[in-house]
Motif scaffolding. Structure first.
Motif, short mmCIF file in Angstrom:
data_model
loop_
_atom_site.label_atom_id
_atom_site.label_comp_id
_atom_site.label_asym_id
_atom_site.label_seq_id
_atom_site.Cartn_x
_atom_site.Cartn_y
_atom_site.Cartn_z
N PRO A 115 0.83 -1.21 0.00
CA PRO A 115 0.00 0.00 0.00
C PRO A 115 0.86 1.26 0.00
N ASN A 148 -4.81 1.53 -1.29
CA ASN A 148 -4.63 0.08 -1.43
C ASN A 148 -4.74 -0.29 -2.90
N SER A 154 -7.70 -6.98 0.85
CA SER A 154 -8.15 -5.87 1.69
C SER A 154 -7.31 -5.82 2.96
N ILE A 155 -7.34 -4.66 3.64
CA ILE A 155 -6.45 -4.42 4.78
C ILE A 155 -7.30 -4.02 5.98
N GLN A 182 -10.06 -1.20 5.00
CA GLN A 182 -9.83 -0.66 3.67
C GLN A 182 -9.98 -1.76 2.64
N HIS A 184 -10.45 -3.40 -1.44
CA HIS A 184 -9.51 -3.44 -2.57
C HIS A 184 -9.65 -2.20 -3.42
#
Length: 274
Positions: A115, A148, A154-155, A182, A184
């Motif tokens: 990221p 991102n 995803s994060i 967060q 994608h």
């Protein structure tokens, strides 16, 4: 007929007849050889020699018989330890290969990307030196943009993050990132408040004013330690901790004024794996 008889008598008189051997008739007949009829060694002599001349007995062993030393139990212990060590070593190698293969497959399937972070704006809400106490109180409001770039990743930003602002080697203020998710290919702008107090700030304030007057800008450094989890579809990884380092250049540090960020360069790297 008389003539024929006379001729026969004359023929017989002229024939040679062998004479008998007188010496051969007088000698006795030859005796058979002694080897065929009589043994070379008399039997009575063989018996007497076998009785009188016996062979000496074989020599007996006077040295004591040495037995091989018994096996020590330590050898078995060493062999068992070696086997256990070999099994553990093979298991570790197998786990390393399996983890490496899994990571390689995930990289090929999801194509993970790091990221990106940037500091778009910074606002000084308080920057007031106190000459009586030789201290400085600073409060910033930093807008952090997190992007991102992953298509299938995803994060999750977790509790325990830390963000700090530095002027040279002096810590001005610090704060924390909020907890958020967060998705994608998502861009999120976060407003992070930072507060702090600097002791023995007289020398630092003089250096700051000198940089602003000579160079026309002030260098700042923002560092962040961010714990996250990465979500790969329905799979979540263990907790990861990233370190973010951003170099900023601003025009001033006057409270309640517009501050222009002339340059922002952020780098991210993996710091710790839980």
């Amino acid at each position: 007929m008389l003539q024929t008889l006379t001729t026969k008598m004359m023929y017989d008189h002229q024939r040679i007849h062998p004479a008998p051997d007188v010496e051969a008739q007088s000698l006795p007949p030859p005796s058979p050889p002694q080897s065929a009829s009589k043994p070379l060694i008399p039997t009575n002599l063989e018996k007497s020699d076998s009785v009188n001349h016996q062979f000496p007995p074989p020599p007996t062993r006077t040295l004591p018989f040495s037995y091989p030393p018994p096996r020590r139990p330590t050898k078995r212990r060493h062999s068992c330890c070696c086997r256990v060590f070999c099994c553990i070593f093979c298991l570790i190698i197998f786990l390393i290969i399996a983890i490496g293969a899994t990571i390689g497959i995930l990289f090929l399937v999801f194509h993970p990307k790091i990221p990106k972070y940037s500091i778009d704006s910074l606002m000084v809400t308080q920057f007031s030196p106190d000459a009586a106490n030789d201290s400085l109180t600073a409060s910033f409001a930093v807008n952090v943009t997190a992007y991102n770039p992953n298509k299938h990743i995803s994060i999750l930003y977790l509790h325990g993050s830390h963000l700090s602002a530095w002027y040279r080697d002096t810590l001005l203020c610090e704060g924390a990132l909020p907890v958020f998710y967060q998705g994608h290919r998502n861009t999120t702008v976060i407003n992070v408040p930072l507060t702090g107090t600097v002791n023995n700030a007289t020398g630092m304030v003089a250096t700051l004013q000198q940089d602003q007057s000579q160079r026309g800008n002030i260098p700042l450094v923002l560092t962040a330690n961010v714990p996250i989890k990465i979500k790969l579809g329905l799979l979540k990884t263990m907790k990861l901790r990233f370190k973010v380092h951003c170099d900023l250049t601003i025009d001033n540090l006057v409270a309640n004024q517009d501050i222009r960020v002339s340059s922002s360069n952020c780098k991210i790297k993996l710091r710790r794996l839980f």
